[in-house]
Scaffold this active site. Sequence first.
Site, short mmCIF file in Angstrom:
data_model
loop_
_atom_site.label_atom_id
_atom_site.label_comp_id
_atom_site.label_asym_id
_atom_site.label_seq_id
_atom_site.Cartn_x
_atom_site.Cartn_y
_atom_site.Cartn_z
N GLU A 1 0.87 -1.18 0.00
CA GLU A 1 0.00 0.00 0.00
C GLU A 1 0.90 1.23 0.00
O GLU A 1 1.65 1.45 0.95
CB GLU A 1 -0.89 0.02 1.25
CG GLU A 1 -1.98 -1.03 1.21
CD GLU A 1 -2.86 -1.01 2.45
OE1 GLU A 1 -3.97 -1.56 2.38
OE2 GLU A 1 -2.45 -0.44 3.50
N ASP B 1 -5.93 7.76 10.83
CA ASP B 1 -4.59 7.28 11.20
C ASP B 1 -4.19 7.73 12.59
O ASP B 1 -4.46 8.85 13.01
CB ASP B 1 -3.56 7.78 10.18
CG ASP B 1 -3.80 7.18 8.81
OD1 ASP B 1 -3.87 5.95 8.74
OD2 ASP B 1 -3.92 7.93 7.84
#
Length: 262
Positions: free
Chosen positions: A42, A53
């Site tokens: 990724e 995140d």
Amino acid sequence: MSRIRFQHKPGLVAYVTCGDPDIATTREIVLAACRAGADVIELGVPFSDPVADGPVIQRASERALKHGTSLEDVLRLASEVRKETDAGLIVFTYLNPLLRFGMERFCTEAARAGVDGALVTDLTVEEAGEHRRMMEAHNLDTIFLAAPTSPDQRLKAIAQACKGFVYAVSRTGITGTQKQLATDAQGLVKRIRKFTKLPVAVGFGISNAQQFSEVGQFADAVVIGSAIVQIIEQNPGKEAQAVDSFVRGLRSGVKSVATSQS
């Protein structure tokens, strides 16, 4: 044809924040992870407001943005990496950088660079019709996040919209390493499998060989992000070697667990 396939058991999806510490080093890290046994990479596009995140990836994004790392840089990196590996390559991004770049332009350039698909973290399946059509027209896979809180009807819609694999979020909240795995991850994988034959990869919080092996008992693949980004942060000047040994450690950890159980 998509190169997203899991040749190992379990498969490994490795996340990196592109441009942290710089693009040239990211390239070395990605190739090291592929050589060590990552099936899919990724390629994280740094973003100024990464709401999903945790602090580790937020810091990585900040460092990458200080160097001006852009989606264009990430696609150029993908093109360079593609010349040296057959691993699956996914652009992992928030919607804003895609819209600024232009969706059609992104699909064209991603396909040209040898990218296999994209995961747009804050694009819901209900709003992704145009994105999916454009991606499909360029033979790019669309991957969506499936959360434990999603009712079955929504899981079905997500599973049917995915190509390549389904990304099962192991718990609610933000990314980050966890000492213990949420128990609902296994139940979520079971529920997703009612609606698709695609591989299911579990991510969010998996950080060591034991957890990697545990999740591999019920999922097709495991996504590891924050733990890799943290290793990069903690090993200045030796990032690629550190990631290489971490990934090899995950793989040998699975072998040793299998041996002890046989």
